[in-house]
Design a protein around this motif. Structure first.
Motif, PDB file in Angstrom:
ATOM      1  N   VAL A  75      -6.777 -10.704   6.844  1.00 43.76           N
ATOM      2  CA  VAL A  75      -7.916 -10.732   5.922  1.00 43.76           C
ATOM      3  C   VAL A  75      -8.418  -9.322   5.636  1.00 43.76           C
ATOM      4  N   THR A  76      -8.396  -8.466   6.641  1.00 42.01           N
ATOM      5  CA  THR A  76      -8.833  -7.084   6.455  1.00 42.01           C
ATOM      6  C   THR A  76      -7.972  -6.374   5.424  1.00 42.01           C
ATOM      7  N   TYR A  77      -6.667  -6.539   5.520  1.00 41.61           N
ATOM      8  CA  TYR A  77      -5.760  -5.925   4.556  1.00 41.61           C
ATOM      9  C   TYR A  77      -6.024  -6.471   3.148  1.00 41.61           C
ATOM     10  N   MET A  78      -6.289  -7.764   3.045  1.00 46.73           N
ATOM     11  CA  MET A  78      -6.565  -8.353   1.736  1.00 46.73           C
ATOM     12  C   MET A  78      -7.786  -7.699   1.095  1.00 46.73           C
ATOM     13  N   ALA A  79      -8.830  -7.523   1.888  1.00 47.99           N
ATOM     14  CA  ALA A  79     -10.052  -6.912   1.368  1.00 47.99           C
ATOM     15  C   ALA A  79      -9.779  -5.503   0.867  1.00 47.99           C
ATOM     16  N   SER A  80      -9.020  -4.728   1.631  1.00 49.22           N
ATOM     17  CA  SER A  80      -8.712  -3.354   1.246  1.00 49.22           C
ATOM     18  C   SER A  80      -7.867  -3.320  -0.016  1.00 49.22           C
ATOM     19  N   ALA A  81      -6.943  -4.265  -0.149  1.00 51.81           N
ATOM     20  CA  ALA A  81      -6.095  -4.326  -1.335  1.00 51.81           C
ATOM     21  C   ALA A  81      -6.926  -4.561  -2.585  1.00 51.81           C
ATOM     22  N   ILE A  82      -7.930  -5.450  -2.481  1.00 53.80           N
ATOM     23  CA  ILE A  82      -8.779  -5.740  -3.632  1.00 53.80           C
ATOM     24  C   ILE A  82      -9.599  -4.517  -4.019  1.00 53.80           C
ATOM     25  N   VAL A  83     -10.077  -3.760  -3.026  1.00 53.06           N
ATOM     26  CA  VAL A  83     -10.844  -2.540  -3.314  1.00 53.06           C
ATOM     27  C   VAL A  83     -10.026  -1.591  -4.169  1.00 53.06           C
ATOM     28  N   PHE A 137       0.858  -1.178   0.000  1.00 51.85           N
ATOM     29  CA  PHE A 137       0.000   0.000   0.000  1.00 51.85           C
ATOM     30  C   PHE A 137       0.901   1.237   0.000  1.00 51.85           C
ATOM     31  N   ASN A 138       0.781   2.073  -1.007  1.00 53.06           N
ATOM     32  CA  ASN A 138       1.623   3.261  -1.097  1.00 53.06           C
ATOM     33  C   ASN A 138       0.939   4.490  -0.526  1.00 53.06           C
ATOM     34  N   ALA A 139       1.748   5.496  -0.204  1.00 54.60           N
ATOM     35  CA  ALA A 139       1.228   6.715   0.412  1.00 54.60           C
ATOM     36  C   ALA A 139       0.251   7.448  -0.496  1.00 54.60           C
ATOM     37  N   ASP A 140       0.341   7.233  -1.820  1.00 54.16           N
ATOM     38  CA  ASP A 140      -0.566   7.912  -2.750  1.00 54.16           C
ATOM     39  C   ASP A 140      -1.883   7.163  -2.942  1.00 54.16           C
ATOM     40  N   SER A 141      -2.121   6.142  -2.069  1.00 51.49           N
ATOM     41  CA  SER A 141      -3.354   5.345  -2.062  1.00 51.49           C
ATOM     42  C   SER A 141      -3.385   4.275  -3.155  1.00 51.49           C
ATOM     43  N   SER A 142      -2.333   4.191  -3.989  1.00 49.62           N
ATOM     44  CA  SER A 142      -2.258   3.089  -4.943  1.00 49.62           C
ATOM     45  C   SER A 142      -1.715   1.864  -4.216  1.00 49.62           C
ATOM     46  N   ASN A 143      -1.794   0.705  -4.883  1.00 56.02           N
ATOM     47  CA  ASN A 143      -1.222  -0.474  -4.251  1.00 56.02           C
ATOM     48  C   ASN A 143      -0.769  -1.492  -5.275  1.00 56.02           C
ATOM     49  N   PHE A 144      -0.149  -2.553  -4.782  1.00 56.67           N
ATOM     50  CA  PHE A 144       0.407  -3.604  -5.625  1.00 56.67           C
ATOM     51  C   PHE A 144       0.068  -4.927  -4.964  1.00 56.67           C
ATOM     52  N   VAL A 145      -0.487  -5.866  -5.736  1.00 60.41           N
ATOM     53  CA  VAL A 145      -0.906  -7.152  -5.168  1.00 60.41           C
ATOM     54  C   VAL A 145      -0.431  -8.280  -6.068  1.00 60.41           C
ATOM     55  N   ILE A 146       0.253  -9.266  -5.487  1.00 68.24           N
ATOM     56  CA  ILE A 146       0.587 -10.487  -6.200  1.00 68.24           C
ATOM     57  C   ILE A 146       0.202 -11.673  -5.325  1.00 68.24           C
ATOM     58  N   CYS A 147      -0.134 -12.798  -5.968  1.00 70.84           N
ATOM     59  CA  CYS A 147      -0.615 -13.953  -5.215  1.00 70.84           C
ATOM     60  C   CYS A 147      -0.504 -15.201  -6.077  1.00 70.84           C
ATOM     61  N   GLY A 148      -0.216 -16.336  -5.454  1.00 72.32           N
ATOM     62  CA  GLY A 148      -0.185 -17.579  -6.203  1.00 72.32           C
ATOM     63  C   GLY A 148       0.151 -18.777  -5.333  1.00 72.32           C
ATOM     64  N   ALA A 149      -0.071 -19.980  -5.875  1.00 72.96           N
ATOM     65  CA  ALA A 149       0.311 -21.215  -5.202  1.00 72.96           C
ATOM     66  C   ALA A 149       1.826 -21.363  -5.331  1.00 72.96           C
ATOM     67  N   TYR A 150       2.499 -21.626  -4.228  1.00 76.66           N
ATOM     68  CA  TYR A 150       3.957 -21.522  -4.214  1.00 76.66           C
ATOM     69  C   TYR A 150       4.684 -22.849  -4.049  1.00 76.66           C
ATOM     70  N   LEU A 153       9.560 -18.236  -1.561  1.00 70.36           N
ATOM     71  CA  LEU A 153       8.343 -18.792  -2.138  1.00 70.36           C
ATOM     72  C   LEU A 153       8.268 -18.400  -3.612  1.00 70.36           C
ATOM     73  N   THR A 154       8.334 -19.377  -4.495  1.00 73.43           N
ATOM     74  CA  THR A 154       8.286 -19.138  -5.940  1.00 73.43           C
ATOM     75  C   THR A 154       6.892 -19.483  -6.449  1.00 73.43           C
ATOM     76  N   PHE A 155       6.302 -18.586  -7.242  1.00 72.83           N
ATOM     77  CA  PHE A 155       4.931 -18.801  -7.701  1.00 72.83           C
ATOM     78  C   PHE A 155       4.656 -17.997  -8.956  1.00 72.83           C
ATOM     79  N   THR A 156       3.571 -18.331  -9.616  1.00 71.03           N
ATOM     80  CA  THR A 156       3.071 -17.565 -10.756  1.00 71.03           C
ATOM     81  C   THR A 156       1.901 -16.718 -10.288  1.00 71.03           C
ATOM     82  N   ASP A 157       2.007 -15.417 -10.458  1.00 77.87           N
ATOM     83  CA  ASP A 157       0.965 -14.505  -9.985  1.00 77.87           C
ATOM     84  C   ASP A 157      -0.349 -14.770 -10.724  1.00 77.87           C
ATOM     85  N   VAL A 158      -1.434 -14.982  -9.948  1.00 77.85           N
ATOM     86  CA  VAL A 158      -2.725 -15.306 -10.555  1.00 77.85           C
ATOM     87  C   VAL A 158      -3.321 -14.123 -11.322  1.00 77.85           C
TER      88      VAL A 158
END
Length: 343
Positions: free
Chosen positions: A183-191, A111-124, A140-145
């Protein structure tokens, strides 16, 4: 939330015990050790190899169901590890490991100060590497979904401290998050990700006409005047916020129930002071709710070093102060749940 059609959204757990929101004590999720992560990864690989020869290929429906997975499917019972860190430029970094449908995933949110963000996720796949300082990192090595790109992130423990390693190889001293806070952070990241992907605000509950499409998602930390948090007898969580928008004073009250539902009211308020039979001076906030157009009264107070929230029904709760950043994260989560409830 209609803008997130490419993934099925299930926000099953928004019971957010804020005792360790930014890792300031309270119940935490202990991270798996390097050995545990490696053993799990090896066992899963062996099981998959044995099962592959015995099972039929996935059907098209099963493949589509797998593709529909999103971080919004994750509830607190799935979280194995949650870590939180801050960077030099005020960015917030959240690392998580969770299990979904018997598959272990990892995610990294920035989560950046300018309200933008970056999200990566995958099975590792997990492996251990020891750096020049003798710190054993779980990589943890994975392919971002989301993007389909290959990534490597990691975490480590050394001398009583824990660390996050981002996809660029930067290390951050971290703290543990509880499963609920993760979980709360995850929800905010998706928003925020949805807003960026669609080039506009994520869809929220309809506002009162003439409000210029203002939503709680417009509120950033710089606008927050006061944030208070409390828990009720039935484990519901209550967040009262006072904030300033374009010179006008607003308040909002959010109540998160243990079943994952919530209630949000918000409006431009007029304040008055009332003293109760115990001699406590309550600041009473009278406003018209922008969602329902109903007249509402909520309040807060301080007495003998304690602070309190008063809800719509006149129930009082012993509370504690939130930081401005914590308050806005709760607001984002509340809007997510409210929007999905109305869908």
């Amino acid at each position: 939330m209609k803008n997130l059609k490419k993934i099925a959204m299930i926000l099953a757990a928004m019971a957010m015990a804020m005792t360790a929101f930014t890792a300031c004590g309270g119940e935490t999720t202990e991270p798996e050790s390097v050995a545990e992560v490696e053993t799990e990864a090896e066992t899963e690989a062996e099981t998959e190899a044995e099962t592959e020869a015995e099972t039929e290929p996935e059907t098209e429906a099963e493949t589509e169901a797998a593709d529909a997975f999103t971080l919004m499917d994750v509830d607190s019972s799935m979280i194995k590890t949650g870590l939180y860190a801050t960077g030099e430029n005020g960015e917030e970094i959240v690392f998580s490991i969770f299990n979904h449908d018997d598959v272990d995933y990892c995610s990294l949110m920035m989560f950046n100060a300018d309200s933008s963000n970056f999200v990566i996720c995958g099975a590792y796949d997990a492996a251990t590497e020891t750096d020049e300082d003798g710190i054993a990192w779980t990589k943890l090595t994975f392919t971002d979904v989301y993007s389909g790109t290959d990534s490597v992130i990691g975490f480590a423990e050394a001398d009583g401290e824990c660390y996050i390693l981002d996809q660029l190889g930067n290390a951050y001293e971290a703290e543990y998050l509880s499963a609920e806070d993760t979980v709360t952070y995850m929800a905010s990241a998706i928003v925020v990700s949805d807003e960026i992907a669609n080039g506009s605000d994520a869809e929220a509950p309809a506002e009162e006409e003439g409000s210029d499409e203002f939503t709680l998602l417009d509120v950033d930390a710089s606008m927050v005047d006061t944030g208070l948090y409390a828990t009720g007898a039935n484990n519901e969580e209550i967040v009262l916020t006072l904030f300033t928008k374009d010179g006008a004073k607003y308040c909002s009250l959010m109540m998160f129930a243990a079943d994952g539902s919530n209630d949000v009211i918000c409006g431009e308020y007029a304040a008055a002071t009332e003293t109760d039979e115990n001699g406590i001076d309550w600041t009473m906030l009278t406003f018209k709710d922008v969602y329902t157009d109903e007249d509402c009264v909520v309040g807060f107070a301080e007495a003998d070093g304690e602070c309190y929230i008063l809800d719509l029904a006149g129930n009082s709760y012993e509370a504690k102060y939130l930081t401005a950043d914590e308050t806005t994260t709760y607001m984002a989560a509340a809007v997510v749940v409210a929007a999905e409830t109305e869908e």
